[in-house]
Design an enzyme around this catalytic site. Structure first.
Site, PDB file in Angstrom:
ATOM      1  N   HIS A 158       9.730  -8.227   4.704  1.00 51.44           N
ATOM      2  CA  HIS A 158      10.019  -8.618   3.316  1.00 51.44           C
ATOM      3  C   HIS A 158      11.514  -8.743   3.037  1.00 51.44           C
ATOM      4  O   HIS A 158      11.920  -8.878   1.890  1.00 51.44           O
ATOM      5  CB  HIS A 158       9.387  -7.629   2.336  1.00 51.44           C
ATOM      6  CG  HIS A 158       7.895  -7.708   2.303  1.00 51.44           C
ATOM      7  ND1 HIS A 158       7.093  -6.703   1.796  1.00 51.44           N
ATOM      8  CD2 HIS A 158       7.045  -8.683   2.721  1.00 51.44           C
ATOM      9  CE1 HIS A 158       5.822  -7.054   1.906  1.00 51.44           C
ATOM     10  NE2 HIS A 158       5.776  -8.246   2.466  1.00 51.44           N
ATOM     11  N   MET A 276      -0.931   9.393   1.972  1.00 52.73           N
ATOM     12  CA  MET A 276      -1.303  10.447   1.039  1.00 52.73           C
ATOM     13  C   MET A 276      -2.809  10.478   0.797  1.00 52.73           C
ATOM     14  O   MET A 276      -3.401  11.532   0.590  1.00 52.73           O
ATOM     15  CB  MET A 276      -0.571  10.255  -0.294  1.00 52.73           C
ATOM     16  CG  MET A 276       0.914  10.615  -0.241  1.00 52.73           C
ATOM     17  SD  MET A 276       1.193  12.371   0.130  1.00 52.73           S
ATOM     18  CE  MET A 276       0.511  13.140  -1.342  1.00 52.73           C
TER      19      MET A 276
END
Length: 310
Positions: A158, A276
């Site tokens: 990106h 997570m």
């Protein structure tokens, strides 16, 4: 094999699983078969044998360094979210506002440092290179924290906050100036009550190539823009040869990066997810390690007892 298209066999396999799961019992069995392992010892055995490791990282790996993601609830700069500013249309309409946003992000990053996850990856790359093994980092992040940590083999799909591209001549250049131009000094405050600086275009960052002076833009991939085909080609080559893939701190919802690891998994290569929480792609992987990347990744990439250090 093309890494950017799902194979008919893969799609057929998924459809078959769904059709077979007509009863609650069969559906449960299908899910159990897909459930990834969280056995670190098993992962470490696979890691010890891997020769070409690809590590795909996302915003989660930098969140522990205090990097704002501008995603989800509360992810605003002033009254805008990133997808409202990170577009060619927004830049064409108001380049001053967009540059304020990116100037703020650049200044924030100058005071951020790699966390244990970045460092573990960089140290792993350095150590394994001495053993004739390779590690490549394929990151969606534009913050350069992997570079700060010492990672050498890095593919930034990106782009980077610290590169600019001229809108006139197309020249791409590294740029670590602070501020990036005098007119942006002290600008970019994220408070919603802050008024736009309304900087004239001629005072915004300008190209320094001889005789150009074109308006510079951040060298990042904005919403609605295609990824650099040269970078994608390099990514494809690395994923084609990898024999272990790690997915670290990414939600696996941003394409095309979201399909990299599932494609690798589809050809039988072990994939380990460090995040997570579970993602839409979790059940396609062999391993899943929940928790902060800075906690779970260092022991996963530490020197294995079978490694020979010269």
């Amino acid at each position: 094999m093309c890494l950017f298209q799902f194979t008919a066999r893969r799609l057929a396999s998924q459809a078959h699983c769904g059709l077979k799961a007509s009863s609650a019992k069969k559906h449960k069995l299908c899910l159990e078969m897909a459930r990834p392992s969280s056995n670190m010892a098993d992962f470490r055995e696979v890691f010890a044998k891997a020769k070409h490791i690809a590590i795909i990282t996302g915003a989660g790996v930098s969140a522990e360094s205090g990097v704002p993601t501008f995603r989800g609830a509360g992810g605003f700069w002033r009254k805008w979210q990133a997808q409202e500013l990170a577009t060619p249309r927004a830049f064409a309409r108001n380049p001053s506002r967009v540059w304020e946003f990116y100037h703020y992000r650049r200044e924030v990053m100058l005071n951020k440092h790699p966390n244990p996850a970045h460092i573990a990856i960089a140290e792993c790359e350095k150590r394994l290179s001495k053993q004739g093994r390779s590690v490549v980092v394929i990151t969606q992040n534009i913050d350069e924290l992997h570079r700060k940590a010492g990672t050498k083999h890095l593919l930034e799909i990106h782009g980077s906050l610290f590169k600019t591209r001229c809108t006139s001549c197309g020249n791409v250049a590294a740029n670590y100036k602070s501020p990036i131009c005098p007119a942006l000094a002290g600008k970019g405050a994220p408070d919603p009550e802050t008024a736009d600086a309304a900087i004239p275009v001629e005072d915004l960052p300008q190209c320094e190539e001889d005789g150009c002076n074109g308006l510079l833009r951040p060298h990042v991939v904005w919403f609605g823009e295609a990824l650099d085909p040269n970078v994608l080609t390099a990514v494809e080559k690395e994923l084609d040869i990898c024999d272990l893939c790690l997915v670290v701190g990414t939600s696996s919802v941003v394409y095309p990066a979201a399909m990299f690891a599932p494609q690798v998994s589809a050809r039988g290569v072990p994939v380990a997810e460090f995040n997570m929480e579970a993602t839409p792609a979790t059940n396609r992987f062999r391993f899943h390690f929940p928790g902060p990347c800075g906690t779970t990744l260092p022991p996963a990439l530490a020197r294995h007892e079978t490694e020979i250090i010269s």
